[in-house]
Design a protein around this motif. Structure first.
Motif, PDB file in Angstrom:
ATOM      1  N   LYS A  77       0.834  -1.200   0.000  1.00  0.00           N
ATOM      2  CA  LYS A  77       0.000   0.000   0.000  1.00  0.00           C
ATOM      3  C   LYS A  77       0.871   1.253   0.000  1.00  0.00           C
ATOM      4  CE  LYS A  77      -3.969  -2.193   2.207  1.00  0.00           C
ATOM      5  NZ  LYS A  77      -4.981  -2.109   3.288  1.00  0.00           N
ATOM      6  N   SER A  78       0.213   2.383  -0.173  1.00  0.00           N
ATOM      7  CA  SER A  78       0.911   3.658  -0.320  1.00  0.00           C
ATOM      8  C   SER A  78       1.755   3.997   0.908  1.00  0.00           C
ATOM      9  CB  SER A  78      -0.119   4.761  -0.557  1.00  0.00           C
ATOM     10  OG  SER A  78       0.492   6.032  -0.592  1.00  0.00           O
ATOM     11  N   ARG A  80       3.082   7.177   2.748  1.00  0.00           N
ATOM     12  CA  ARG A  80       2.749   8.605   2.754  1.00  0.00           C
ATOM     13  C   ARG A  80       3.759   9.468   3.514  1.00  0.00           C
ATOM     14  NH1 ARG A  80      -2.611   9.435   1.030  1.00  0.00           N
ATOM     15  NH2 ARG A  80      -3.733   7.457   0.797  1.00  0.00           N
ATOM     16  N   SER A  95       2.960   4.109   6.411  1.00  0.00           N
ATOM     17  CA  SER A  95       2.216   3.724   5.216  1.00  0.00           C
ATOM     18  C   SER A  95       0.753   3.426   5.520  1.00  0.00           C
ATOM     19  CB  SER A  95       2.886   2.515   4.556  1.00  0.00           C
ATOM     20  OG  SER A  95       3.157   1.511   5.517  1.00  0.00           O
ATOM     21  N   ASP A  96       0.006   3.173   4.441  1.00  0.00           N
ATOM     22  CA  ASP A  96      -1.426   2.923   4.556  1.00  0.00           C
ATOM     23  C   ASP A  96      -1.740   1.570   5.189  1.00  0.00           C
ATOM     24  OD1 ASP A  96      -1.779   5.342   3.384  1.00  0.00           O
ATOM     25  OD2 ASP A  96      -2.776   4.607   1.574  1.00  0.00           O
ATOM     26  N   ASP A  97      -0.749   0.702   5.335  1.00  0.00           N
ATOM     27  CA  ASP A  97      -0.982  -0.576   6.014  1.00  0.00           C
ATOM     28  C   ASP A  97      -0.876  -0.440   7.532  1.00  0.00           C
ATOM     29  OD1 ASP A  97       1.722  -0.305   6.430  1.00  0.00           O
ATOM     30  OD2 ASP A  97       2.300  -2.068   5.272  1.00  0.00           O
ATOM     31  N   LYS A  98      -0.763   0.829   8.020  1.00  0.00           N
ATOM     32  CA  LYS A  98      -0.762   1.177   9.445  1.00  0.00           C
ATOM     33  C   LYS A  98       0.568   0.877  10.139  1.00  0.00           C
ATOM     34  CE  LYS A  98      -5.583  -0.392   9.491  1.00  0.00           C
ATOM     35  NZ  LYS A  98      -6.555  -1.296  10.148  1.00  0.00           N
ATOM     36  N   ASP A 120      -5.409   3.472  11.436  1.00  0.00           N
ATOM     37  CA  ASP A 120      -5.752   3.835  10.061  1.00  0.00           C
ATOM     38  C   ASP A 120      -4.462   4.300   9.392  1.00  0.00           C
ATOM     39  OD1 ASP A 120      -7.207   4.496   7.745  1.00  0.00           O
ATOM     40  OD2 ASP A 120      -8.881   5.316   8.904  1.00  0.00           O
ATOM     41  N   TYR A 121      -4.568   4.881   8.185  1.00  0.00           N
ATOM     42  CA  TYR A 121      -3.386   5.312   7.440  1.00  0.00           C
ATOM     43  C   TYR A 121      -2.458   6.171   8.303  1.00  0.00           C
ATOM     44  CZ  TYR A 121      -6.070   4.230   3.146  1.00  0.00           C
ATOM     45  OH  TYR A 121      -6.803   3.632   2.160  1.00  0.00           O
ATOM     46  N   ARG A 123      -0.152   9.209   8.247  1.00  0.00           N
ATOM     47  CA  ARG A 123      -0.061  10.380   7.373  1.00  0.00           C
ATOM     48  C   ARG A 123       1.275  11.106   7.463  1.00  0.00           C
ATOM     49  NH1 ARG A 123      -3.923  11.552   3.319  1.00  0.00           N
ATOM     50  NH2 ARG A 123      -5.797  10.418   3.917  1.00  0.00           N
ATOM     51  N   GLY A 138      -2.001  10.106  12.133  1.00  0.00           N
ATOM     52  CA  GLY A 138      -2.716   9.338  11.133  1.00  0.00           C
ATOM     53  C   GLY A 138      -4.174   9.679  11.005  1.00  0.00           C
ATOM     54  N   ASP A 139      -4.838   8.869  10.189  1.00  0.00           N
ATOM     55  CA  ASP A 139      -6.264   9.059   9.943  1.00  0.00           C
ATOM     56  C   ASP A 139      -7.114   8.596  11.119  1.00  0.00           C
ATOM     57  OD1 ASP A 139      -5.468   9.979   7.532  1.00  0.00           O
ATOM     58  OD2 ASP A 139      -6.544   8.512   6.313  1.00  0.00           O
TER      59      ASP A 139
END
Length: 297
Positions: A77-78, A80, A95-98, A120-121, A123, A138-139
């Motif tokens: 996954k991304s 960030r 990353s988006d995989d936490k 969550d992601y 950031r 993060g998110d």
């Protein structure tokens, strides 16, 4: 009958060509998307740069040679966020995989891998200027303080994604700031994770994407989805300048560490450079130039 068979065959061949073309275009678009850079970081002393990509990689560049030193396949996954760790050959990424991960850039060793660092992601991350500490946001609306793979503290108070965290280098990281899509910027004391933020600034009607401390640490610049950059005397909780001109979300702001310059970048594809002189109660901000990157979001 033979003529009809040839016509059917020709139609089938054309249909296959159309499908192949669609697959090729889709593959090219996926490749371009995977190459999108989500975060950049420059090494504080060496001619090196990190680029974190939507496709889950972190790329280490030698800026003098304009060559790739090494590519790290971090996640499916991304990625960030990425940040060099001063005084070492290591860097951190989120990353988006936490996950939060720390790699050695020389050996490619995965030093730390914190699973579910956030709910969550991830950031943003930032590294303390003098201590072996790192902030992440993060998110999940959380801000966390880490020493290696160990969670040391958590800071709660935002009501939406926390898009960026940054240490204040002028007080040696005793305080830090966070920007959120809840439209606010908060300044925190590092040693008071259970306490209220030192101050909360409301940027405007839209979420905050980015922030930067001035070299002396007296001012904060913030960029938001209302297309503006704002300059704050956060000690006085006062907005002292609002800079317009961008035609889309402001995705990055940065004070030059030594020169009286402020830079902003936007999803409108432009970068603006400002001459920014601050002193006492006098603040002068003049736009010097606008650079059109020609890049998409």
């Amino acid at each position: 009958f033979q003529r009809k068979a040839k016509e059917d065959s020709g139609a089938l061949d054309m249909s296959l060509l159309v499908e192949e073309k669609k697959l090729l275009v889709a593959s090219e678009e996926k490749g371009r998307k995977e190459d999108r850079v989500k975060c950049l970081d420059l090494h504080p002393t060496e001619p090196l740069a990190l680029a974190a990509t939507w496709g889950g990689k972190v790329i280490l560049w030698n800026l003098d040679a304009s060559t790739i030193v090494r590519t790290f396949s971090v996640s499916a996954k991304s990625v960030r966020a990425c940040k060099f760790i001063p005084g070492s050959s290591r860097f951190a990424c989120g990353s988006d995989d936490k996950h939060l991960r720390v790699y050695d850039s020389l050996t490619a060793e995965l030093v730390h891998d914190v699973e579910d660092a956030h709910d969550d992601y991830v950031r943003s991350i930032d590294v303390h200027p003098s201590k072996p500490l790192m902030l992440s946001s993060g998110d999940d609306m959380a801000i966390k303080l880490w020493q290696g793979a160990q969670l040391k503290a958590a800071y709660a108070g935002h009501a939406h994604y926390v898009m960026m965290v940054r240490f204040n280098h002028s007080d040696d990281g005793a305080t830090f700031a966070s920007g959120s899509l809840d439209k606010t910027v908060k300044v925190w004391a590092l040693d008071s994770p259970q306490g209220e933020p030192l101050c909360t600034l409301v940027h405007g009607d839209k979420g905050v994407n980015c922030l930067s401390y001035s070299p002396g640490g007296t001012y904060l610049a913030t960029g938001a989805d209302d297309y503006t950059v704002k300059l704050w005397d956060y000690g006085a909780k006062t907005c002292i300048a609002t800079l317009g001109g961008h035609l889309n979300n402001v995705s990055a702001v940065l004070f030059h560490p030594h020169l009286p310059l402020l830079v902003s970048a936007s999803e409108d594809g432009t970068v603006k450079l400002y001459h920014c002189v601050t002193g006492g109660f006098v603040v002068v901000v003049d736009e010097i130039t606008t650079l059109n990157s020609g890049l998409e979001r």
